[in-house]
Design a protein around this motif. Structure first.
Motif, PDB file in Angstrom:
ATOM      1  N   PHE A 192       0.800  -1.219   0.000  1.00  0.00           N
ATOM      2  CA  PHE A 192       0.000   0.000   0.000  1.00  0.00           C
ATOM      3  C   PHE A 192       0.838   1.276   0.000  1.00  0.00           C
ATOM      4  CE2 PHE A 192      -2.849  -2.996   2.549  1.00  0.00           C
ATOM      5  CZ  PHE A 192      -3.544  -3.413   1.423  1.00  0.00           C
ATOM      6  N   ASN A 193       2.174   1.119  -0.100  1.00  0.00           N
ATOM      7  CA  ASN A 193       3.073   2.280  -0.129  1.00  0.00           C
ATOM      8  C   ASN A 193       2.923   3.171   1.100  1.00  0.00           C
ATOM      9  OD1 ASN A 193       4.302   1.780  -2.749  1.00  0.00           O
ATOM     10  ND2 ASN A 193       2.322   2.366  -3.651  1.00  0.00           N
ATOM     11  N   TRP A 194       2.712   2.543   2.255  1.00  0.00           N
ATOM     12  CA  TRP A 194       2.666   3.331   3.483  1.00  0.00           C
ATOM     13  C   TRP A 194       4.046   3.923   3.761  1.00  0.00           C
ATOM     14  CZ3 TRP A 194      -0.258  -0.674   7.044  1.00  0.00           C
ATOM     15  CH2 TRP A 194      -1.601  -0.757   6.618  1.00  0.00           C
ATOM     16  N   ASP A 195       4.070   5.139   4.268  1.00  0.00           N
ATOM     17  CA  ASP A 195       5.320   5.848   4.531  1.00  0.00           C
ATOM     18  C   ASP A 195       5.666   5.790   6.017  1.00  0.00           C
ATOM     19  OD1 ASP A 195       6.740   8.901   4.890  1.00  0.00           O
ATOM     20  OD2 ASP A 195       7.357   7.683   3.168  1.00  0.00           O
ATOM     21  N   LYS A 196       6.903   6.147   6.325  1.00  0.00           N
ATOM     22  CA  LYS A 196       7.389   6.086   7.713  1.00  0.00           C
ATOM     23  C   LYS A 196       6.613   7.012   8.644  1.00  0.00           C
ATOM     24  CE  LYS A 196      10.936   9.621   6.947  1.00  0.00           C
ATOM     25  NZ  LYS A 196      10.346  10.616   7.875  1.00  0.00           N
ATOM     26  N   ASP A 197       5.981   8.059   8.075  1.00  0.00           N
ATOM     27  CA  ASP A 197       5.226   9.007   8.902  1.00  0.00           C
ATOM     28  C   ASP A 197       3.729   8.717   8.929  1.00  0.00           C
ATOM     29  OD1 ASP A 197       7.538  10.469   9.497  1.00  0.00           O
ATOM     30  OD2 ASP A 197       7.372  11.620   7.641  1.00  0.00           O
ATOM     31  N   ASP A 198       3.303   7.638   8.280  1.00  0.00           N
ATOM     32  CA  ASP A 198       1.881   7.262   8.306  1.00  0.00           C
ATOM     33  C   ASP A 198       1.597   6.471   9.584  1.00  0.00           C
ATOM     34  OD1 ASP A 198       1.384   8.422   5.805  1.00  0.00           O
ATOM     35  OD2 ASP A 198       1.932   6.589   4.736  1.00  0.00           O
ATOM     36  N   PHE A 199       1.676   7.157  10.703  1.00  0.00           N
ATOM     37  CA  PHE A 199       1.696   6.445  11.980  1.00  0.00           C
ATOM     38  C   PHE A 199       0.396   5.706  12.283  1.00  0.00           C
ATOM     39  CE2 PHE A 199       4.863   9.940  12.776  1.00  0.00           C
ATOM     40  CZ  PHE A 199       5.968   9.116  12.701  1.00  0.00           C
ATOM     41  N   ASP A 200      -0.743   6.281  11.926  1.00  0.00           N
ATOM     42  CA  ASP A 200      -2.004   5.567  12.165  1.00  0.00           C
ATOM     43  C   ASP A 200      -2.063   4.286  11.329  1.00  0.00           C
ATOM     44  OD1 ASP A 200      -2.778   7.521  13.922  1.00  0.00           O
ATOM     45  OD2 ASP A 200      -4.257   8.446  12.588  1.00  0.00           O
ATOM     46  N   LEU A 201      -1.599   4.363  10.077  1.00  0.00           N
ATOM     47  CA  LEU A 201      -1.591   3.177   9.223  1.00  0.00           C
ATOM     48  C   LEU A 201      -0.604   2.141   9.742  1.00  0.00           C
ATOM     49  CD1 LEU A 201      -1.720   4.892   5.701  1.00  0.00           C
ATOM     50  CD2 LEU A 201      -3.597   3.770   6.915  1.00  0.00           C
ATOM     51  N   LEU A 202       0.569   2.587  10.180  1.00  0.00           N
ATOM     52  CA  LEU A 202       1.565   1.647  10.713  1.00  0.00           C
ATOM     53  C   LEU A 202       1.050   0.972  11.978  1.00  0.00           C
ATOM     54  CD1 LEU A 202       4.841   3.740  10.212  1.00  0.00           C
ATOM     55  CD2 LEU A 202       3.963   1.893   8.771  1.00  0.00           C
ATOM     56  N   ALA A 203       0.320   1.731  12.806  1.00  0.00           N
ATOM     57  CA  ALA A 203      -0.269   1.127  14.010  1.00  0.00           C
ATOM     58  C   ALA A 203      -1.350   0.115  13.636  1.00  0.00           C
ATOM     59  CB  ALA A 203      -0.854   2.214  14.912  1.00  0.00           C
ATOM     60  N   ALA A 204      -2.150   0.446  12.616  1.00  0.00           N
ATOM     61  CA  ALA A 204      -3.201  -0.482  12.179  1.00  0.00           C
ATOM     62  C   ALA A 204      -2.582  -1.770  11.644  1.00  0.00           C
ATOM     63  CB  ALA A 204      -4.063   0.181  11.112  1.00  0.00           C
ATOM     64  N   GLY A 205      -1.548  -1.653  10.808  1.00  0.00           N
ATOM     65  CA  GLY A 205      -0.878  -2.847  10.285  1.00  0.00           C
ATOM     66  C   GLY A 205      -0.207  -3.656  11.371  1.00  0.00           C
ATOM     67  N   SER A 206       0.335  -2.963  12.369  1.00  0.00           N
ATOM     68  CA  SER A 206       0.950  -3.669  13.497  1.00  0.00           C
ATOM     69  C   SER A 206      -0.096  -4.440  14.290  1.00  0.00           C
ATOM     70  CB  SER A 206       1.671  -2.672  14.417  1.00  0.00           C
ATOM     71  OG  SER A 206       2.732  -2.028  13.736  1.00  0.00           O
ATOM     72  N   LEU A 207      -1.280  -3.843  14.431  1.00  0.00           N
ATOM     73  CA  LEU A 207      -2.356  -4.542  15.134  1.00  0.00           C
ATOM     74  C   LEU A 207      -2.771  -5.791  14.364  1.00  0.00           C
ATOM     75  CD1 LEU A 207      -4.449  -4.895  17.317  1.00  0.00           C
ATOM     76  CD2 LEU A 207      -5.900  -3.221  16.147  1.00  0.00           C
ATOM     77  N   VAL A 208      -2.860  -5.695  13.045  1.00  0.00           N
ATOM     78  CA  VAL A 208      -3.177  -6.883  12.245  1.00  0.00           C
ATOM     79  C   VAL A 208      -2.148  -7.970  12.520  1.00  0.00           C
ATOM     80  CG1 VAL A 208      -3.473  -7.824   9.931  1.00  0.00           C
ATOM     81  CG2 VAL A 208      -4.274  -5.514  10.433  1.00  0.00           C
ATOM     82  N   GLY A 209      -0.864  -7.593  12.487  1.00  0.00           N
ATOM     83  CA  GLY A 209       0.189  -8.566  12.758  1.00  0.00           C
ATOM     84  C   GLY A 209       0.082  -9.159  14.144  1.00  0.00           C
ATOM     85  N   HIS A 210      -0.244  -8.318  15.117  1.00  0.00           N
ATOM     86  CA  HIS A 210      -0.390  -8.795  16.492  1.00  0.00           C
ATOM     87  C   HIS A 210      -1.544  -9.782  16.610  1.00  0.00           C
ATOM     88  CE1 HIS A 210      -0.314  -8.737  20.856  1.00  0.00           C
ATOM     89  NE2 HIS A 210      -1.574  -8.336  20.889  1.00  0.00           N
ATOM     90  N   LEU A 211      -2.610  -9.537  15.864  1.00  0.00           N
ATOM     91  CA  LEU A 211      -3.780 -10.415  15.955  1.00  0.00           C
ATOM     92  C   LEU A 211      -3.516 -11.798  15.370  1.00  0.00           C
ATOM     93  CD1 LEU A 211      -6.671  -7.929  15.072  1.00  0.00           C
ATOM     94  CD2 LEU A 211      -6.133  -8.897  17.318  1.00  0.00           C
ATOM     95  N   ILE A 212      -2.738 -11.891  14.296  1.00  0.00           N
ATOM     96  CA  ILE A 212      -2.546 -13.195  13.647  1.00  0.00           C
ATOM     97  C   ILE A 212      -1.217 -13.847  13.992  1.00  0.00           C
ATOM     98  CG2 ILE A 212      -4.037 -12.495  11.744  1.00  0.00           C
ATOM     99  CD1 ILE A 212      -1.573 -12.328   9.951  1.00  0.00           C
ATOM    100  N   GLU A 213      -0.373 -13.177  14.795  1.00  0.00           N
ATOM    101  CA  GLU A 213       0.966 -13.717  15.051  1.00  0.00           C
ATOM    102  C   GLU A 213       0.933 -14.992  15.895  1.00  0.00           C
ATOM    103  OE1 GLU A 213       2.553 -10.262  16.962  1.00  0.00           O
ATOM    104  OE2 GLU A 213       2.281 -11.058  18.979  1.00  0.00           O
ATOM    105  N   CYS A 214      -0.135 -15.219  16.619  1.00  0.00           N
ATOM    106  CA  CYS A 214      -0.244 -16.419  17.444  1.00  0.00           C
ATOM    107  C   CYS A 214      -1.188 -17.444  16.831  1.00  0.00           C
ATOM    108  CB  CYS A 214      -0.689 -16.065  18.861  1.00  0.00           C
ATOM    109  SG  CYS A 214       0.580 -15.181  19.801  1.00  0.00           S
ATOM    110  N   GLY A 215      -1.341 -17.391  15.513  1.00  0.00           N
ATOM    111  CA  GLY A 215      -2.136 -18.396  14.821  1.00  0.00           C
ATOM    112  C   GLY A 215      -3.545 -18.501  15.381  1.00  0.00           C
ATOM    113  N   PRO A 216      -3.967 -19.697  15.783  1.00  0.00           N
ATOM    114  CA  PRO A 216      -5.364 -19.916  16.158  1.00  0.00           C
ATOM    115  C   PRO A 216      -5.764 -19.317  17.502  1.00  0.00           C
ATOM    116  CG  PRO A 216      -4.108 -21.925  16.503  1.00  0.00           C
ATOM    117  CD  PRO A 216      -3.181 -20.957  15.819  1.00  0.00           C
ATOM    118  N   GLN A 217      -4.886 -18.587  18.166  1.00  0.00           N
ATOM    119  CA  GLN A 217      -5.325 -17.909  19.384  1.00  0.00           C
ATOM    120  C   GLN A 217      -6.316 -16.787  19.074  1.00  0.00           C
ATOM    121  OE1 GLN A 217      -2.170 -18.587  23.006  1.00  0.00           O
ATOM    122  NE2 GLN A 217      -2.407 -16.539  22.180  1.00  0.00           N
TER     123      GLN A 217
END
Length: 604
Positions: A192-217
């Motif tokens: 999505f070409n998110w930039d280093k200063d797109d902090f809300d988008l980076l936080a949203a993507g980090s939350l997605v990663g946090h949600l699926i990082e533990c698989g079926p949890q």
């Protein structure tokens, strides 16, 4: 493979939450079809120390070998056929070795796939310099351990190197230590070409990663309402569909069991975080306090509302180091007075071992632990079982030497015929002492870390994004009004879901109200004092309440408790039966909560 650039949405599957996760995850996700990326998270602090010891014995080891020999070997052609990008931290302490093994496999199968490897996180060659510097442990202030005892030192890298590798055309990306969510965020930044200063988008993507990082949890595993998820043998692994604005929907493959609901997603969101308004990652400081969840269909939950702020100028670095040895054993006793028999046996074994120490003028155990499981030992002063007829005795010790720790096991065996009646052991032999590996966390300037990206032997230019000022004001959300109509007490589990986890010697317990109407009553009853009382037998030190912090997340009608000094050192540094606090949420769910008569009637 097809590019991820310009896609209207990105579908990411989470296939691994730890080293040893189920092999069925990858075929299941591939069968679901229409995935763009599958991510694999293998690393924890103790995993790094295990991999470091493997590399010390064989320089070709030190990574998750089964990722190559099983997962990739069995599914590589499907990855290529479906055009699925693979991103994993399976590299451990030897990402180059992992990448080389993958390239050999690709050559063997005749596929046309490009492999990138990201290095720079491994700082073991700086152990002596860290010991000489004024480095302080970020939680305790302790000095850096003796360099000769250190097994691994790794900085937690972020997502922008992963995005750069994808930009360069990589199909498979192998990293060493990065934050767990980075494997997902990197794909989002690239697509999505998110930039280093797109902090809300980076936080949203980090939350997605946090949600699926533990698989079926996030799809029903470890869920409070575990009976509602169906047959866990066929539980579905998560799929996150991410939009360019950071909104995502969590789902799972069809024809699988499990459950994706507000409860399962909220539990995972709170899992292993501290202050939800300052969840610090290398690329962004996240604020999850106003995240909202909505069930948009069966097993579909929409997630939005994450906010972000500039990250710090430092990376978190974790070192593992040896600190003596540990040994332990579990045995069962059953019959009358089972608890008393078990404790008598354990104390006798310790007494015999100490007699030998005195005879040879050897040092005592540095720590001992007796837990009688089945006698409500995990509930402390709130135990309800008074006369169990069968229990498990867990006995553990630490000693500076392997011989000293092993002496306990010898004396336990020697008491086998002198024991109170009812002893039974299910074992194939006497266990052996093992090293105690402690965690040491500190911060180091980002400018001191050189990140390198290699794409099949060719270096990929990478310039880390400059970090803006990390200071930002935090406005705490207004707390719920305290209720005045409490008349009837009900167990918290009827009012809330809960999930707990660990970070070093800290644990967190996230509590989510099942209904917004319940929240004021839960908030009123679950004070820091109440949590400290429930976990007092686990919290080290005299001031139990000072070890507990409480945070409010109005977006999900939830709260998060962070408890310090509560895991006996955590990981393999702990002698506890639950060294990672995974069951603490169950302890808190047993708390009685005063509610109104109307709510009590609604629950009946």
């Amino acid at each position: 493979m097809a590019t991820l650039k310009g896609k209207s949405s990105l579908r990411i599957g989470g296939a691994s939450g730890y080293w040893g996760d189920a092999a069925l995850a990858t075929p299941q996700l591939l069968s679901a079809g229409d995935l763009d990326v599958i991510v694999y998270d293998y690393l924890a602090e103790i995993t790094m120390s295990i991999m470091a010891r493997a590399r010390a014995k064989d320089v070709n080891q030190g990574y998750a070998a089964d990722f190559v020999t099983a997962t990739l070997r069995q599914n590589l052609s499907q990855f290529a056929q479906q055009g699925v990008k693979i991103i994993s931290n399976a590299g451990g302490v030897n990402p180059q070795g992992c990448a080389d093994a993958i390239r050999a496999l690709i050559k063997e199968t005749g596929l046309d796939l490009k492999v990138a490897v990201i290095t720079g996180d491994d700082l073991m060659d700086r152990a002596a310099s860290f010991a000489d510097q004024v480095v302080k442990e970020m939680f305790t202030g302790a000095s850096f351990p003796d360099a000769s005892s250190v097994s691994s030192i790794n900085a937690y890298l972020g997502a922008f190197p992963i995005a750069a590798a994808l930009d360069a055309g990589a199909d498979i990306i192998i990293t060493g230590r990065c934050v767990d969510s980075a494997v997902t965020l990197g794909a989002c930044i690239h697509a999505f070409n998110w930039d280093k200063d797109d902090f809300d988008l980076l936080a949203a993507g980090s939350l997605v990663g946090h949600l699926i990082e533990c698989g079926p949890q996030v799809t029903g595993g470890n869920f409070t309402d575990w009976e509602s998820v169906g047959n866990i043998a066929n539980i579905g692994y998560p799929i996150a569909e991410v939009l360019p604005d950071g909104t995502c929907t969590i789902s799972k493959p069809g024809e699988t069991s499990g459950r994706v609901s507000i409860g399962t997603v909220a539990e995972q969101m709170l899992y292993e975080i501290g202050d939800p308004q300052i969840y610090m990652l290398p690329d962004v400081a996240c604020d999850f306090s106003n995240v909202t969840l909505a069930e948009t269909g069966p097993d579909n939950v929409k997630v939005e509302g994450a906010k972000g702020h500039p990250p710090s100028h430092t990376y978190k670095v974790c070192a593992t180091y040896a600190d003596g040895f540990r040994a332990g054993i579990m045995t069962t006793f059953y019959g009358f007075d089972a608890e008393k028999k078990a404790r008598t046996f354990a104390e006798a074994a310790l007494s015999r071992a100490r007699a030998v120490f005195r005879k040879f003028n050897a040092g005592d155990f540095t720590e001992t632990s007796i837990e009688i499981l089945g006698a409500d030992s995990q509930f402390g002063d709130f135990r309800q079982v008074s006369d169990p007829r069968e229990v498990v005795m867990k006995l553990g010790v630490k000693h500076p030497t392997a011989m000293g720790a092993g002496l306990l096991l010898k004396e336990v065996a020697g008491l086998g015929l002198a024991t109170p009646p009812g002893l039974s052991i299910f074992s194939s032999g006497r266990p052996k002492p093992s090293p105690v590996m402690r965690l040491y966390s500190f911060l180091t300037p980002k400018d001191d870390i050189e990140i390198r990206i290699d794409l099949d032997g060719n270096p990929v230019p990478f310039h880390p994004p400059e970090t803006a000022s990390a200071s930002h004001a935090i406005t705490r959300p207004a707390e719920p009004d305290l209720p005045s109509d409490t008349q009837v007490s009900v167990p918290l589990i009827k009012l809330a879901w809960a999930r707990s986890g660990d970070k070093g010697d800290k644990a967190n317990v996230g509590v989510i109200a099942r209904d917004p109407d319940y929240l004021p009553y839960i908030w009123s009853a679950l004070s820091c004092d109440a949590i400290a009382a429930r976990l007092a037998h686990f919290i080290d030190g005299d001031d139990k309440v000072a070890a507990v912090d409480r945070f409010f997340l109005p977006g999900t009608n939830s709260m998060n408790f962070l408890i310090d000094r509560v895991l006996g050192g955590g990981g393999v540094a702990s002698l506890r039966n639950d060294p990672q606090g995974k069951g603490y949420g169950q302890i808190i769910l047993a708390t009685d909560i005063p509610v109104s008569k109307a709510i009590a009637e609604r629950l009946s």
